[in-house]
Motif scaffolding. Sequence first.
Motif, PDB file in Angstrom:
ATOM      1  N   ARG A  51      27.057  35.242  43.929  1.00 12.32           N
ATOM      2  CA  ARG A  51      25.830  34.469  44.192  1.00 12.32           C
ATOM      3  C   ARG A  51      24.553  35.259  43.915  1.00 12.32           C
ATOM      4  NH1 ARG A  51      29.224  32.382  48.370  1.00 12.32           N
ATOM      5  NH2 ARG A  51      28.626  34.038  49.816  1.00 12.32           N
TER       6      ARG A  51
ATOM      7  N   ASP B  80      24.333  36.730  53.008  1.00 14.42           N
ATOM      8  CA  ASP B  80      24.439  37.521  51.777  1.00 14.42           C
ATOM      9  C   ASP B  80      23.409  38.643  51.757  1.00 14.42           C
ATOM     10  OD1 ASP B  80      26.519  35.954  50.843  1.00 14.42           O
ATOM     11  OD2 ASP B  80      25.248  34.698  49.568  1.00 14.42           O
TER      12      ASP B  80
ATOM     13  N   VAL C 288      22.322  26.968  47.389  1.00 15.07           N
ATOM     14  CA  VAL C 288      23.228  27.337  48.475  1.00 15.07           C
ATOM     15  C   VAL C 288      22.563  26.961  49.795  1.00 15.07           C
ATOM     16  CG1 VAL C 288      24.157  29.261  47.121  1.00 15.07           C
ATOM     17  CG2 VAL C 288      22.315  29.681  48.738  1.00 15.07           C
TER      18      VAL C 288
END
Length: 253
Positions: free
Chosen positions: A23, A61, A53
């Motif tokens: 990502r 993250d 997302v």
Amino acid sequence: MATGRTHRPATRSRGIPEATVARLPLYLRALTALSERSVPTVSSEELATAAGVNSAKLRKDFSYLGSYGTRGVGYDVEYLVYQISRELGLTQDWPVAIVGIGNLGAALANYGGFASRGFRVAALIDADPAMAGTPVAGIPVQHTDDLDRIISDNGVSIGVITTPPGAAQQVCDRLVAAGVTSILNFAPTVLSVPDGVDVRKVDLSIELQILAFHEQRKAGEDVAAEDEAAPPMRATPAGRKGPDGDMPAVMPA
């Protein structure tokens, strides 16, 4: 300038999950767009929407990067661009060799986005002797007979395969033997590589097939919706005459 042969991204040693690594380029693309518009800060919700997302996943993250933002202010765009670029290994020069200079290989060679993202097309290689010396995107094509020397001379650790499927494994084996440790494969075949070599596969036909599945499902949903909206069939009294004779009590579906 670093060549990429002795430098590896820090993500594995820092224990960043592969799903998070996958990502990071999405976040970087969204952040780069914000930077180009001179946007100084961005909230997790805004950035998550831009990257496609959810914000909770984004914050998780970024916690692996040690970046938590500032409450009420958000994330510093320029710092995040640098931080993610560093984690992905994009703050150094990565020479890339493309093997198979057909239509797709030539299109990739002409793609102008590599340089701005830390990659440099260092060599173009093809098995056709007639292609040798032909410039593509200003780079002369070299023959596969010289592949080992080309990889060594240019310090290439990333190879891109755009050959027909029947030649892809042999090209892959030669790249690995020459010292390439990461391969981007556009050939519609599965490559076998030893431990320590990373392969990413790009199969356009598979992506189109997945889209076809979704199109078919949407079409089915539309038909079902039309059936639900249609008025029910009315029963016809027994014995009623139609233009072609007796009509059944209920018309068949």
